[in-house]
Design a protein around this motif. Sequence first.
Motif, PDB file in Angstrom:
ATOM      1  N   VAL A  56      96.935 -31.451  32.827  1.00 26.54           N
ATOM      2  CA  VAL A  56      96.558 -32.654  33.295  1.00 26.54           C
ATOM      3  C   VAL A  56      97.502 -32.701  34.563  1.00 26.54           C
ATOM      4  O   VAL A  56      96.753 -33.149  35.722  1.00 26.54           O
ATOM      5  N   ASP A  57      98.610 -32.158  34.506  1.00 24.97           N
ATOM      6  CA  ASP A  57      99.449 -32.776  35.771  1.00 24.97           C
ATOM      7  C   ASP A  57      99.233 -31.709  36.614  1.00 24.97           C
ATOM      8  O   ASP A  57      99.870 -31.709  37.781  1.00 24.97           O
ATOM      9  N   GLN A  58      98.500 -30.433  36.526  1.00 22.69           N
ATOM     10  CA  GLN A  58      98.086 -29.597  37.298  1.00 22.69           C
ATOM     11  C   GLN A  58      96.960 -29.616  38.202  1.00 22.69           C
ATOM     12  O   GLN A  58      96.719 -29.049  39.138  1.00 22.69           O
ATOM     13  N   LEU A  59      96.303 -30.786  37.511  1.00 23.81           N
ATOM     14  CA  LEU A  59      94.906 -31.144  38.412  1.00 23.81           C
ATOM     15  C   LEU A  59      95.057 -31.447  40.041  1.00 23.81           C
ATOM     16  O   LEU A  59      94.313 -30.687  40.799  1.00 23.81           O
ATOM     17  N   GLU A  60      95.985 -32.132  40.392  1.00 27.09           N
ATOM     18  CA  GLU A  60      96.199 -32.418  41.609  1.00 27.09           C
ATOM     19  C   GLU A  60      96.690 -31.310  42.519  1.00 27.09           C
ATOM     20  O   GLU A  60      96.003 -31.116  43.579  1.00 27.09           O
ATOM     21  N   GLY A  61      97.601 -30.482  41.939  1.00 23.03           N
ATOM     22  CA  GLY A  61      97.692 -29.132  42.930  1.00 23.03           C
ATOM     23  C   GLY A  61      96.620 -28.152  42.909  1.00 23.03           C
ATOM     24  O   GLY A  61      96.393 -27.616  44.106  1.00 23.03           O
ATOM     25  N   TYR A  62      95.785 -27.884  41.844  1.00 23.89           N
ATOM     26  CA  TYR A  62      94.528 -27.447  41.986  1.00 23.89           C
ATOM     27  C   TYR A  62      93.719 -27.906  42.993  1.00 23.89           C
ATOM     28  O   TYR A  62      93.099 -27.187  43.883  1.00 23.89           O
ATOM     29  N   VAL A  63      93.316 -29.154  42.887  1.00 24.47           N
ATOM     30  CA  VAL A  63      92.552 -29.705  44.116  1.00 24.47           C
ATOM     31  C   VAL A  63      93.097 -29.550  45.542  1.00 24.47           C
ATOM     32  O   VAL A  63      92.326 -29.122  46.386  1.00 24.47           O
ATOM     33  N   ARG A 101      87.104 -40.006  33.440  1.00 21.20           N
ATOM     34  CA  ARG A 101      87.611 -40.949  34.227  1.00 21.20           C
ATOM     35  C   ARG A 101      88.798 -40.293  34.978  1.00 21.20           C
ATOM     36  O   ARG A 101      89.256 -41.000  36.308  1.00 21.20           O
ATOM     37  N   LEU A 102      89.487 -39.161  34.487  1.00 22.48           N
ATOM     38  CA  LEU A 102      90.498 -38.426  35.164  1.00 22.48           C
ATOM     39  C   LEU A 102      89.925 -37.956  36.488  1.00 22.48           C
ATOM     40  O   LEU A 102      90.670 -37.937  37.452  1.00 22.48           O
ATOM     41  N   VAL A 103      88.997 -37.373  36.436  1.00 18.74           N
ATOM     42  CA  VAL A 103      88.506 -36.410  37.455  1.00 18.74           C
ATOM     43  C   VAL A 103      87.620 -37.252  38.590  1.00 18.74           C
ATOM     44  O   VAL A 103      87.387 -37.094  39.876  1.00 18.74           O
ATOM     45  N   ALA A 104      87.652 -38.817  38.427  1.00 17.84           N
ATOM     46  CA  ALA A 104      86.756 -39.523  39.328  1.00 17.84           C
ATOM     47  C   ALA A 104      87.650 -39.889  40.461  1.00 17.84           C
ATOM     48  O   ALA A 104      87.236 -40.227  41.584  1.00 17.84           O
ATOM     49  N   ASP A 105      88.945 -39.600  40.248  1.00 21.25           N
ATOM     50  CA  ASP A 105      89.763 -39.854  41.574  1.00 21.25           C
ATOM     51  C   ASP A 105      89.877 -38.704  42.330  1.00 21.25           C
ATOM     52  O   ASP A 105      90.672 -38.805  43.270  1.00 21.25           O
ATOM     53  N   TYR A 106      89.235 -37.596  42.064  1.00 20.92           N
ATOM     54  CA  TYR A 106      89.197 -36.367  42.889  1.00 20.92           C
ATOM     55  C   TYR A 106      87.870 -36.081  43.335  1.00 20.92           C
ATOM     56  O   TYR A 106      86.820 -36.470  42.825  1.00 20.92           O
ATOM     57  N   PRO A 107      87.993 -35.383  44.479  1.00 16.64           N
ATOM     58  CA  PRO A 107      86.492 -34.807  44.942  1.00 16.64           C
ATOM     59  C   PRO A 107      85.845 -33.902  44.397  1.00 16.64           C
ATOM     60  O   PRO A 107      85.432 -32.657  45.109  1.00 16.64           O
ATOM     61  N   VAL A 108      85.820 -33.751  43.018  1.00 11.64           N
ATOM     62  CA  VAL A 108      85.059 -32.733  42.275  1.00 11.64           C
ATOM     63  C   VAL A 108      83.730 -32.519  42.354  1.00 11.64           C
ATOM     64  O   VAL A 108      83.157 -33.797  42.083  1.00 11.64           O
ATOM     65  N   GLU A 109      83.268 -31.622  42.809  1.00 14.38           N
ATOM     66  CA  GLU A 109      81.599 -31.576  43.253  1.00 14.38           C
ATOM     67  C   GLU A 109      80.786 -31.109  42.105  1.00 14.38           C
ATOM     68  O   GLU A 109      79.553 -31.558  42.242  1.00 14.38           O
ATOM     69  N   TYR A 110      81.472 -30.527  41.171  1.00 11.58           N
ATOM     70  CA  TYR A 110      80.359 -30.059  40.036  1.00 11.58           C
ATOM     71  C   TYR A 110      81.170 -29.643  38.934  1.00 11.58           C
ATOM     72  O   TYR A 110      82.411 -29.269  38.808  1.00 11.58           O
ATOM     73  N   PHE A 111      80.378 -29.726  37.615  1.00  8.91           N
ATOM     74  CA  PHE A 111      80.867 -29.358  36.327  1.00  8.91           C
ATOM     75  C   PHE A 111      79.934 -28.021  36.059  1.00  8.91           C
ATOM     76  O   PHE A 111      78.839 -27.991  36.093  1.00  8.91           O
ATOM     77  N   LEU A 112      80.798 -27.028  35.457  1.00  8.20           N
ATOM     78  CA  LEU A 112      79.901 -25.872  34.675  1.00  8.20           C
ATOM     79  C   LEU A 112      80.106 -26.165  33.164  1.00  8.20           C
ATOM     80  O   LEU A 112      81.354 -26.464  33.016  1.00  8.20           O
ATOM     81  N   LEU A 113      79.094 -25.995  32.628  1.00  6.55           N
ATOM     82  CA  LEU A 113      79.087 -26.255  31.085  1.00  6.55           C
ATOM     83  C   LEU A 113      79.556 -24.810  30.463  1.00  6.55           C
ATOM     84  O   LEU A 113      79.030 -23.994  30.566  1.00  6.55           O
ATOM     85  N   GLY A 114      80.652 -24.802  29.784  1.00  8.78           N
ATOM     86  CA  GLY A 114      81.193 -23.586  29.284  1.00  8.78           C
ATOM     87  C   GLY A 114      81.764 -24.072  27.851  1.00  8.78           C
ATOM     88  O   GLY A 114      82.633 -24.616  27.579  1.00  8.78           O
ATOM     89  N   GLU A 255      72.028 -26.330  43.060  1.00  9.71           N
ATOM     90  CA  GLU A 255      72.019 -27.556  43.511  1.00  9.71           C
ATOM     91  C   GLU A 255      73.156 -27.960  42.748  1.00  9.71           C
ATOM     92  O   GLU A 255      73.017 -28.397  41.314  1.00  9.71           O
ATOM     93  N   PHE A 256      74.395 -28.856  43.180  1.00  8.43           N
ATOM     94  CA  PHE A 256      75.282 -29.695  42.624  1.00  8.43           C
ATOM     95  C   PHE A 256      74.685 -30.992  41.637  1.00  8.43           C
ATOM     96  O   PHE A 256      73.826 -31.578  42.341  1.00  8.43           O
ATOM     97  N   ARG A 257      75.144 -31.105  40.854  1.00  4.86           N
ATOM     98  CA  ARG A 257      74.898 -32.493  39.926  1.00  4.86           C
ATOM     99  C   ARG A 257      76.067 -33.143  39.949  1.00  4.86           C
ATOM    100  O   ARG A 257      77.002 -32.881  39.564  1.00  4.86           O
ATOM    101  N   ARG A 258      75.839 -34.324  40.202  1.00  8.73           N
ATOM    102  CA  ARG A 258      76.964 -35.388  39.857  1.00  8.73           C
ATOM    103  C   ARG A 258      77.622 -35.332  38.575  1.00  8.73           C
ATOM    104  O   ARG A 258      77.275 -35.632  37.437  1.00  8.73           O
ATOM    105  N   PRO A 259      79.084 -34.784  38.512  1.00  7.81           N
ATOM    106  CA  PRO A 259      79.740 -34.578  37.285  1.00  7.81           C
ATOM    107  C   PRO A 259      80.197 -35.997  36.763  1.00  7.81           C
ATOM    108  O   PRO A 259      80.910 -35.984  35.478  1.00  7.81           O
ATOM    109  N   VAL A 260      80.428 -37.138  37.416  1.00 11.96           N
ATOM    110  CA  VAL A 260      80.989 -38.454  36.738  1.00 11.96           C
ATOM    111  C   VAL A 260      79.861 -39.510  37.098  1.00 11.96           C
ATOM    112  O   VAL A 260      79.141 -39.404  38.072  1.00 11.96           O
TER     113      VAL A 260
END
Length: 260
Positions: A56-63, A101-114, A255-260
């Motif tokens: 979780v604490d690596q998400l900001e660096g990734y973004v 709720r965690l990713v809602a604070d970041y500009p994540v554009e899409y989720f892939l289902l894995g 086409e990206f779909r809204r992830p949150v």
Amino acid sequence: MKANYHTHTWRCMHASGTEREYVESAIRGGLKILGFSDHTPYPYPKGLNSGMRMQVDQLEGYVDTVLALKEEYREDIEIHLGLEVEYYTGQYIEYFHRLQRLVADYPVEYFLLGQHYIDCEFGGSWSGRPTDDPNVLRRYCAQTVEAMETGYFTYVAHPDLIRFTGDESIYEEQMRMLCRKAKHLRLPLEINGLGVHEGRHYPDQRFWRIAGEEGCEAVLGIDAHDPESLNRPQVVQAAEEMAGRNGLSLKETVEFRRPV
């Protein structure tokens, strides 16, 4: 190949190379679009630590890293920010809601289902383990379909990851149900380039025959775990041949779909 949306980073603990090396390899390979979609962090309860995803604490660096490269290479390649996500259901669904709720604070554009796990990473089972148990297959398909129905996912990564060795008629029934749902939702299914390159049990010809018969949309996802993966024309050719054998054409973009 114009676009790849399935790219990992060192943070998942089983990939190598820097993000910059992935970008430069993609450019050399002729890609016009590169999507990073590393294994999502999951806000598990204290004491539960995954060995196959960023923390979780690596998400900001990734973004921050992906966004900086997006700006730096804007004249050379189109870069997007995504995550490869497990969908959890039943008693574990709160983990998925916490993730949103965690990713809602970041500009994540899409989720892939894995869907690597049935039920959950903790307390569930690995989807790629060989099994002849019809109930395991049914649970995998039900969980995948429930995830697709949420509308949060852009496409389904390696939908044929489940390694079923039992009754072929049950495999046919369950996978046809999954493919029909994907067709109805217009949700692309991924022919997985890592599976092609390493000769894994997926892509599974049984699955792709059914997907072709059902008229599903297909996309090639490199599933890059090292920079060189993005410049392997033989993988692209093999995926195109598999698609062609089964009456499928590979979508160039999604086409990206809204992830949150």
